[in-house]
Scaffold this motif. Structure first.
Motif, PDB file in Angstrom:
ATOM      1  N   PRO A 287     -14.352  17.415  30.899  1.00 35.01           N
ATOM      2  CA  PRO A 287     -14.147  18.435  29.866  1.00 35.01           C
ATOM      3  C   PRO A 287     -14.028  19.844  30.428  1.00 35.01           C
ATOM      4  CG  PRO A 287     -16.386  17.585  29.808  1.00 35.01           C
ATOM      5  CD  PRO A 287     -15.629  16.695  30.718  1.00 35.01           C
ATOM      6  N   TRP A 360      -8.309  16.050  28.993  1.00 32.43           N
ATOM      7  CA  TRP A 360      -9.520  15.441  28.409  1.00 32.43           C
ATOM      8  C   TRP A 360      -9.682  15.867  26.958  1.00 32.43           C
ATOM      9  CZ3 TRP A 360     -13.840  17.194  25.964  1.00 32.43           C
ATOM     10  CH2 TRP A 360     -14.901  16.296  25.805  1.00 32.43           C
ATOM     11  N   THR A 364      -9.551  13.145  23.955  1.00 30.69           N
ATOM     12  CA  THR A 364     -10.775  12.946  23.180  1.00 30.69           C
ATOM     13  C   THR A 364     -10.562  13.308  21.717  1.00 30.69           C
ATOM     14  OG1 THR A 364     -12.060  13.438  25.170  1.00 30.69           O
ATOM     15  CG2 THR A 364     -13.233  13.484  23.070  1.00 30.69           C
TER      16      THR A 364
END
Length: 887
Positions: A287, A360, A364
């Protein structure tokens, strides 16, 4: 390292055998633990799993280095995984009576909501990755970066289509590129190499006595999709070599539909460790946009079977099983941003994150939107799809809308006209579900046959096969006409022509310029073969009508398409000269008579080009054996060029006639070693020919040593008891002389000075049938780009004892069809509907799965033994010098 001690983590779930894949979903995790995939969840917040459900089962466990691995969230809202070399027959765990999905040689994807699983193209060993635009890449021990060129589901639509492997090796420096290790070579590895050099234990002699130096254990291939590194590093391919304690990187460059991967670091590596326990097996972007490295940190990473007992006694193969490290790779001056908790983000916030610079975040947010199924996201997503300045944001918005079952025709039509080709490409794919119900979408797709981007046209060629409207055949013909020279686009077009191939054939055959081009001939022949295989009367009639028209003025083109038609008919148990009565039968007889007369004249005309003569020899198979046998026998004469003899053998092998065996055996004494390999294939193809071969061996007319070891072993396991017993005796005789004895007898070759120029000619004589170098030969065996790294001794051993230790990719297989035809070769590709075997000089067979009775590995290399019979010692030295000179 970001984390150095795995004991800092509380154990979430116990009782797993060998977990090799994990991904978050729905507040829990899917865990790959062959033979099963589990869903595990902590529902009471104590950090321990209290909900455990087996979801799928059936994955193979035969190879601890080939277990399912690498779960990734895909653009298509599915979890993708690699089935590795163990494959399997996969079923839902709660439905033992469900039809299994075969993932052998392929990968898989499943919907986490429904559990529905589908086989996908791939089949790497450990590691899989997608780039920002959804292109897929895999790796294997000895092939460190491969691009997956198509989705297997498209080929499944057309059961009559022969297809290459979906995996394409794209490293500019070859699959087994040199690596620059800085760690000391492990003592056991040095001992193993010495033992192999001495012939005391089996295995390849690497690097001419060096124990390392090139890719042998590529793993964890990952495309960097983060935003923490400088932009010029975005999109790099990252791959570990766990045996050499390093991380390698490459830059991907456009090369048509495929990419090419080029080394960045000169004579060095991106990450290299002096610690021989450093085993970088997997990578991920976090992240914070940084790259994370999973280091399994083990003392020994080798497969136990590759270690001799004398070495294993001194090693603890479990050393490090309780350890592991995670490293983070960041640029100088890196400041980690606050880590997000996207589970707490609103639906609108998740939609906005689909255009984030970090992969990411996009992945996500996409996953969470799919989990929530919140229809409140539709408005923000439609706005994002049409207004975002970031094309990746527009792309993800389209797939998020599809995941919510809310992708409208209006949004899709706008995406089909998007300014970015990547968005248009995926819009074409997403249009497959809507096209049959919307004339506006269909018309827009048809117009895109003229799109300026190659990848858009490639996807369109696949997508058109999902449309039932007959008008789709027009743009398919247009694509075939303009793109036939590109093998991938040609494959895409053919995959979409399970129905309508005859009509497209008519359109293309009417184009004189197209028919006279090499690519056009190949496309027409492929369509003709499909017409015969499917045995559709209208399509057969269309092919015969075109052949009749061409046969008067363009016999070569007529021969090409009629041979394709005849081959297709033969694969379905029919014959061109046995068509039912009527106009088609009359036309077939007329065309065959004309073509056979032309072919006989060309085949025996020594003044004609070899290509034309070889094609004519193939055409002779359109007639009966008794009409062709005399000419084919004369063409096997040793005074004929090799290419002509080879074509004659191929045509003889085509016939199912008792006269083939005696004719081939009569020519045997004058055949070169390379031709004897082809002749052996013909003799082994039919059981009735084996008796003639064994009798010739008993009478001394054929030397048993001329028959490859793999073939003799086939005789020893033959279904016929008589052949089996005679074969066992031959195997016993052959085993008396080990290949190691041959290696020792020729070791003095390494002391002879070699001439690379003479070696080039030796290469053309004995190697070009399976290897390609400097533009000459056939690229069937391993790439030779890095062979100079191996050293002269390794080259000698590989030449003389090719089966000492075989890369699974190049193992020889035996395939027996339902009608008793036997063929061999390495498995070049597996698709949903077929298996392709490949042999020397590009020869091979593609067999539909429904026609296969038996498929077994011989355990031996596709490369035949006996090169010493073709080259004297000086020629061997010259060949080694040439191979080591390749760049």
């Amino acid at each position: 390292p970001a984390v150095t001690d795995t004991t800092a983590f509380r154990r979430f779930v116990d009782g797993l055998a060998w977990p090799t894949a994990v991904i978050c979903y729905g507040g829990g995790v899917f865990i790959g633990d062959a033979p099963d995939i589990f869903y595990c969840k902590d529902t009471d917040g104590d950090g321990r799993c209290d909900q455990r459900q087996m979801v799928l089962t059936g994955f193979g466990t035969s190879n601890v280095q080939g277990l399912l691995n690498t779960f990734l969230w895909g653009l298509d809202n599915r979890i993708h995984g690699t089935s590795s070399s163990s494959g399997g027959q996969i079923r839902p765990a709660d439905r033992g009576d469900a039809e299994a999905v075969n993932v052998n040689g392929r990968d898989f994807a499943f919907d986490p909501r429904s559990g529905r699983l589908e086989a996908t193209s791939g089949g790497g060993q450990h590691g899989m990755t997608f780039d920002d635009w959804g292109r897929k890449f895999v790796c294997s021990n000895s092939d460190h970066v491969q691009q997956v060129m198509f989705d297997d589901r498209y080929l499944a639509r057309n059961p009559y289509l022969s297809a290459p492997s979906a995996r394409l090796s794209i490293a500019a420096d070859g699959p087994q590129a040199e690596v620059y290790r800085i760690s000391p070579v492990e003592p056991w590895r040095i001992v193993r190499t010495r033992l192999r050099v001495a012939g005391a234990v089996p295995g390849p002699v690497e690097g001419g006595g060096r124990a390392s130096g090139y890719f042998t254990s590529a793993t964890g291939l990952t495309i960097y999709r983060g935003d923490a590194w400088p932009p010029e590093h975005w999109g790099l391919a990252i791959v570990g070599d766990v045996g050499s304690n390093l991380v390698h990187r490459k830059r991907l460059e456009a090369n048509g539909l495929a990419l090419v991967a080029r080394r960045i670091d000169e004579a060095s590596e991106f990450v290299a460790s002096r610690d021989i326990w450093f085993r970088p097996a997997q990578f991920a972007v976090g992240p914070d946009g940084a790259l994370y490295i999973a280091d399994v940190y083990r003392e020994v990473i080798e497969h136990p079977d590759s270690l001799a007992p004398i070495i294993k006694r001194h090693l603890d193969l479990t050393s490090g099983r309780d350890r592991g490290r995670i490293y983070r790779v960041v640029p100088d001056g890196f400041q980690q941003r606050p880590l997000p908790r996207l589970s707490q983000a609103t639906t609108a916030e998740l939609a906005a994150l689909l255009q984030h610079a970090n992969g990411w975040h996009r992945d996500t947010a996409s996953r969470l939107l799919y989990e929530r199924q919140d229809k409140q996201a539709v408005g923000p997503l439609e706005q994002l799809a049409s207004e975002s300045s970031n094309p990746l944001g527009r792309l993800h918005a389209l797939y998020a809308l599809r995941g919510l079952d809310a992708l409208s025709d209006e949004t899709l039509l706008a995406a089909l006209a998007d300014s970015h080709p990547g968005v248009r490409e995926h819009a074409v794919r997403l249009a497959e579900q809507a096209a049959n119900g919307s004339s506006a979408i269909r018309e827009r797709l048809y117009a895109m046959a003229a799109d300026g981007d190659l990848r858009v046209r490639y996807q369109l060629a696949f997508t058109l096969g999902e449309i039932t409207d007959p008008s789709r055949l027009g743009p398919l013909a247009e694509l075939a006409r303009s793109e036939a020279a590109d093998r991938w686009l040609r494959l895409a077009v053919l995959s979409s022509l399970a129905d309508g191939g005859g009509k497209v054939f008519v359109q293309l055959a009417a184009d004189e310029a197209f028919g006279h081009s090499p690519a056009g001939r190949e496309m027409l022949a492929a369509l003709a073969l499909q017409a015969g295989r499917a045995q559709r009367p209208d399509d057969i009639a269309a092919v015969l009508e075109a052949a009749d028209r061409f046969s008067a003025g363009d016999a070569w083109l007529a021969e090409t398409i009629v041979r394709g038609l005849a081959e297709g008919l033969a694969r379905s148990g029919g014959k061109l000269d046995e068509l039912a009565g009527g106009e088609a039968a009359e036309r077939a007889a007329k065309v065959i008579t004309r073509l056979l007369a032309h072919a006989r004249a060309i085949a025996q005309d020594g003044e004609r080009p070899l290509e034309a003569r070889s094609a004519a020899i193939q055409t002779l198979t359109l007639g009966p054996f008794d009409q062709a046998s005399g000419l084919l026998a004369r063409l096997l004469d040793h005074r004929q060029p090799h290419e002509i003899q080879s074509a004659a053998l191929a045509s003889l092998a085509h016939y199912n006639d008792a006269g083939v065996g005696p004719l081939v055996l009569e020519a045997w004494p004058a055949l070169s070693p390379r031709l004897r390999v082809q002749a052996t294939e013909a003799l082994f193809a039919r059981a009735e020919r084996l008796d003639a071969l064994l009798t010739a061996i008993d009478e001394g007319r054929v030397n048993a040593s001329d028959i490859e070891t793999a073939r003799l072993r086939l005789l020893a396991s033959h279904a016929d008891a008589g052949i089996r017993e005679r074969g066992r005796k031959l195997v016993e005789q052959a085993s008396a002389g080990r290949r190691q004895d041959v290696v020792e007898a020729y070791r003095d070759v390494l002391d002879l000075p070699g001439d690379a120029e003479r070696g080039r000619e030796a290469f053309k004589k004995v190697c070009a049938a399976c290897h390609k170098a400097e533009g000459a030969g056939h690229e069937i065996g391993p790439n030779l780009a890095t062979i100079q790294n191996r050293g002269p001794e390794a080259v000698l051993v590989n030449m003389l004892d090719p089966s000492r230790e075989v890369n699974p990719q190049y193992v020889n297989y035996v395939l027996i069809t339902l009608d008793g035809l036997t063929m061999t070769g390495m498995i070049a590709s597996e698709t949903a509907t077929s298996v392709t075997l490949q042999r020397a000089e590009g020869a091979g067979d593609t067999v539909l799965r429904l026609d296969i009775d038996e498929l077994q590995s011989t355990g031996l290399s596709i490369m035949p033994e006996g090169v010493e019979k073709e080259l004297d010692r000086q020629a061997m030295a010259d060949l080694i010098a040439y191979l080591l000179s390749l760049k």
